[in-house]
Design a protein around this motif. Structure first.
Motif, PDB file in Angstrom:
ATOM      1  N   GLU A  29       6.388   5.216  10.909  1.00  0.00           N
ATOM      2  CA  GLU A  29       6.451   3.770  10.718  1.00  0.00           C
ATOM      3  C   GLU A  29       6.519   3.396   9.241  1.00  0.00           C
ATOM      4  OE1 GLU A  29       6.896   0.895  11.682  1.00  0.00           O
ATOM      5  OE2 GLU A  29       5.236  -0.502  11.482  1.00  0.00           O
ATOM      6  N   HIS A  30       7.577   2.691   8.875  1.00  0.00           N
ATOM      7  CA  HIS A  30       7.645   1.907   7.637  1.00  0.00           C
ATOM      8  C   HIS A  30       8.452   0.671   8.013  1.00  0.00           C
ATOM      9  CE1 HIS A  30       5.968   4.722   4.702  1.00  0.00           C
ATOM     10  NE2 HIS A  30       6.626   5.685   5.329  1.00  0.00           N
ATOM     11  N   VAL A  31       7.901  -0.499   7.775  1.00  0.00           N
ATOM     12  CA  VAL A  31       8.606  -1.728   8.157  1.00  0.00           C
ATOM     13  C   VAL A  31       9.867  -1.900   7.329  1.00  0.00           C
ATOM     14  CG1 VAL A  31       8.437  -4.243   8.325  1.00  0.00           C
ATOM     15  CG2 VAL A  31       6.469  -2.825   8.925  1.00  0.00           C
ATOM     16  N   VAL A  32       9.754  -1.637   6.035  1.00  0.00           N
ATOM     17  CA  VAL A  32      10.904  -1.766   5.132  1.00  0.00           C
ATOM     18  C   VAL A  32      10.865  -0.624   4.113  1.00  0.00           C
ATOM     19  CG1 VAL A  32      11.251  -4.265   5.306  1.00  0.00           C
ATOM     20  CG2 VAL A  32       9.561  -3.372   3.686  1.00  0.00           C
ATOM     21  N   PHE A  33      12.018  -0.368   3.491  1.00  0.00           N
ATOM     22  CA  PHE A  33      12.146   0.660   2.458  1.00  0.00           C
ATOM     23  C   PHE A  33      12.706   0.025   1.188  1.00  0.00           C
ATOM     24  CE2 PHE A  33      12.018   2.891   6.405  1.00  0.00           C
ATOM     25  CZ  PHE A  33      11.442   4.126   6.137  1.00  0.00           C
ATOM     26  N   PHE A  34      12.577   0.745   0.077  1.00  0.00           N
ATOM     27  CA  PHE A  34      12.971   0.200  -1.215  1.00  0.00           C
ATOM     28  C   PHE A  34      13.783   1.225  -2.008  1.00  0.00           C
ATOM     29  CE2 PHE A  34       9.159  -1.837   0.236  1.00  0.00           C
ATOM     30  CZ  PHE A  34       9.367  -3.182  -0.041  1.00  0.00           C
ATOM     31  N   PRO A  35      14.683   0.742  -2.865  1.00  0.00           N
ATOM     32  CA  PRO A  35      15.457   1.691  -3.686  1.00  0.00           C
ATOM     33  C   PRO A  35      14.600   2.417  -4.711  1.00  0.00           C
ATOM     34  CG  PRO A  35      15.930  -0.575  -4.328  1.00  0.00           C
ATOM     35  CD  PRO A  35      15.115  -0.649  -3.070  1.00  0.00           C
ATOM     36  N   GLU A  36      13.492   1.812  -5.121  1.00  0.00           N
ATOM     37  CA  GLU A  36      12.582   2.445  -6.068  1.00  0.00           C
ATOM     38  C   GLU A  36      11.144   2.109  -5.680  1.00  0.00           C
ATOM     39  OE1 GLU A  36      13.463   1.242 -10.012  1.00  0.00           O
ATOM     40  OE2 GLU A  36      15.483   2.106 -10.022  1.00  0.00           O
ATOM     41  N   TYR A  37      10.244   3.069  -5.940  1.00  0.00           N
ATOM     42  CA  TYR A  37       8.823   2.882  -5.657  1.00  0.00           C
ATOM     43  C   TYR A  37       8.007   3.163  -6.920  1.00  0.00           C
ATOM     44  CZ  TYR A  37       9.761   3.061  -0.603  1.00  0.00           C
ATOM     45  OH  TYR A  37      10.208   2.806   0.670  1.00  0.00           O
ATOM     46  N   LYS A  38       7.064   2.279  -7.204  1.00  0.00           N
ATOM     47  CA  LYS A  38       6.047   2.594  -8.198  1.00  0.00           C
ATOM     48  C   LYS A  38       4.859   3.295  -7.535  1.00  0.00           C
ATOM     49  CE  LYS A  38       7.173  -1.165 -11.420  1.00  0.00           C
ATOM     50  NZ  LYS A  38       6.658  -2.388 -12.108  1.00  0.00           N
ATOM     51  N   SER A  39       4.653   3.007  -6.250  1.00  0.00           N
ATOM     52  CA  SER A  39       3.557   3.646  -5.507  1.00  0.00           C
ATOM     53  C   SER A  39       3.817   5.140  -5.386  1.00  0.00           C
ATOM     54  CB  SER A  39       3.449   3.038  -4.113  1.00  0.00           C
ATOM     55  OG  SER A  39       3.210   1.648  -4.176  1.00  0.00           O
ATOM     56  N   GLN A  40       2.742   5.896  -5.467  1.00  0.00           N
ATOM     57  CA  GLN A  40       2.830   7.352  -5.398  1.00  0.00           C
ATOM     58  C   GLN A  40       2.727   7.823  -3.959  1.00  0.00           C
ATOM     59  OE1 GLN A  40       3.313   9.435  -8.108  1.00  0.00           O
ATOM     60  NE2 GLN A  40       3.552  11.090  -6.624  1.00  0.00           N
ATOM     61  N   TYR A  41       3.738   8.565  -3.492  1.00  0.00           N
ATOM     62  CA  TYR A  41       3.683   9.152  -2.158  1.00  0.00           C
ATOM     63  C   TYR A  41       2.541  10.167  -2.118  1.00  0.00           C
ATOM     64  CZ  TYR A  41       5.336  11.378   2.169  1.00  0.00           C
ATOM     65  OH  TYR A  41       5.438  11.862   3.444  1.00  0.00           O
ATOM     66  N   PRO A  42       1.623  10.068  -1.131  1.00  0.00           N
ATOM     67  CA  PRO A  42       0.390  10.863  -1.191  1.00  0.00           C
ATOM     68  C   PRO A  42       0.503  12.286  -0.663  1.00  0.00           C
ATOM     69  CG  PRO A  42       0.298   9.384   0.674  1.00  0.00           C
ATOM     70  CD  PRO A  42       1.583   9.085  -0.038  1.00  0.00           C
ATOM     71  N   TYR A  43       1.668  12.651  -0.110  1.00  0.00           N
ATOM     72  CA  TYR A  43       1.786  13.978   0.484  1.00  0.00           C
ATOM     73  C   TYR A  43       2.729  14.835  -0.352  1.00  0.00           C
ATOM     74  CZ  TYR A  43      -0.511  11.380   4.172  1.00  0.00           C
ATOM     75  OH  TYR A  43      -1.387  10.591   4.854  1.00  0.00           O
ATOM     76  N   GLU A  44       3.451  15.756   0.269  1.00  0.00           N
ATOM     77  CA  GLU A  44       4.255  16.689  -0.510  1.00  0.00           C
ATOM     78  C   GLU A  44       5.598  16.080  -0.924  1.00  0.00           C
ATOM     79  OE1 GLU A  44       6.321  16.598   2.912  1.00  0.00           O
ATOM     80  OE2 GLU A  44       7.014  18.061   1.466  1.00  0.00           O
ATOM     81  N   SER A  45       6.221  16.703  -1.937  1.00  0.00           N
ATOM     82  CA  SER A  45       7.388  16.110  -2.591  1.00  0.00           C
ATOM     83  C   SER A  45       8.576  15.968  -1.662  1.00  0.00           C
ATOM     84  CB  SER A  45       7.788  16.945  -3.815  1.00  0.00           C
ATOM     85  OG  SER A  45       8.094  18.283  -3.434  1.00  0.00           O
ATOM     86  N   GLY A  46       8.726  16.887  -0.702  1.00  0.00           N
ATOM     87  CA  GLY A  46       9.847  16.777   0.229  1.00  0.00           C
ATOM     88  C   GLY A  46       9.795  15.495   1.030  1.00  0.00           C
TER      89      GLY A  46
END
Length: 294
Positions: A39-56
């Motif tokens: 689930e993600h309601v919307v996506f963005f071309p760029e994120y300042k938020s840090q993805y909390p899991y692995e880089s893939g």
């Protein structure tokens, strides 16, 4: 050991959204226990938020344009299958009105004959919260209260009321009710707050991208906390997500070794992530089934 599949059904590409139902029927035919819908309601071309899991996973999220709404898709899959359990991995609870969510979830449980599991989390992207005009701060407290309100709405009582900081409603009717006497809430995340939430309101854990060492530590801490709260570990369903790698013979050996290792730690289900659209998708699903003896 049960094996589930988590998929990003985008509704895009050479085949339209009906492919999700074809895939679900195939998943059921092969013998997987469950299908899990991110689930993600919307996506963005760029994120300042840090993805909390692995880089893939971060790279995948940053490439996405959208996914089919998991609750809408769950009802469609429910109509296309008969035994497959269906869940969210995970639904970002604080972003949506809890009365509407409670009704949607109960409706899916009714339509599926009691096959739905509600995997929940607080999310990690402040950009999503801003777009939805929901405060990112104290999202954990908001989620706790939303879950409590939904549990109240799912109770057998005809009239339900609730009063809290984030949710407040007078006695009202909220139907349908879930088929399952206790609809499973599967708490996602690896934090202290997630552990507390499992003990207080959860029926299971949805871990993701964890090493066997991390899982062992988390399960031991969870067992201690459950005992202190007067609950038994047998009350919980423990699941861990396993990102699919490339498919060399060494990869298959690593996957099997991982599955065998986490089963010894008390994990009930491994949720793997082969991706729809790959030309070898069916082959990979059947190979997963083969290595665990489905």
């Amino acid at each position: 050991m049960r094996l589930g599949i988590s998929e990003l059904f985008t509704g895009a590409g050479p085949r339209d959204g009906s492919w999700s139902n074809d895939a679900a029927r195939l998943i059921e035919e092969i013998g997987f226990a469950s299908v899990w819908l991110p689930e993600h309601v919307v996506f963005f071309p760029e994120y300042k938020s840090q993805y909390p899991y692995e880089s893939g996973g971060a790279q995948e999220v940053h490439r996405m344009l959208g996914v089919i709404d998991p609750l809408v898709l769950a009802s469609s899959i429910a109509a296309s299958t008969t035994t497959l359990r269906i869940g969210t991995y995970v639904f970002v609870v604080p972003q949506r009105n809890p009365i509407i969510t409670a009704r949607q979830v109960a409706s899916i449980d009714q339509l599926s004959g009691g096959r739905f599991e509600f995997g929940v989390g607080v999310g990690w992207a402040v950009e999503e919260y801003d777009a939805l005009d929901v405060p990112f701060g104290r999202r954990g407290a908001r989620m706790d209260e939303y879950l409590a309100a939904m549990r109240a709405l799912w109770s057998p009582e005809e009239l339900t009321s609730f009063s809290g900081e984030f949710v407040d409603f007078p006695p009202l009717y909220c139907f349908p009710k879930p088929v399952q006497s206790r609809l499973p809430i599967i708490v996602g995340g690896n934090s202290d707050a997630s552990l507390r939430r499992i003990v207080e309101v959860g029926d299971g854990w949805a871990g993701y991208s964890r090493t066997t060492e991390d899982i062992e530590i988390f399960v031991e801490r969870l067992a201690t906390a459950m005992e202190a709260a007067g609950r038994r570990m047998s009350e919980l369903s423990l699941k861990v997500g396993r990102r699919s790698k490339g498919k060399t013979e060494k990869d298959w050996e690593d996957d099997l070794a991982y599955i065998e290792s986490v089963e010894k730690l008390g994990i009930d289900e491994v949720v793997v992530s082969p991706r729809i659209g790959d030309e070898h998708y069916e082959r990979d699903m059947r190979r997963y089934a083969e290595i665990v003896g489905l």
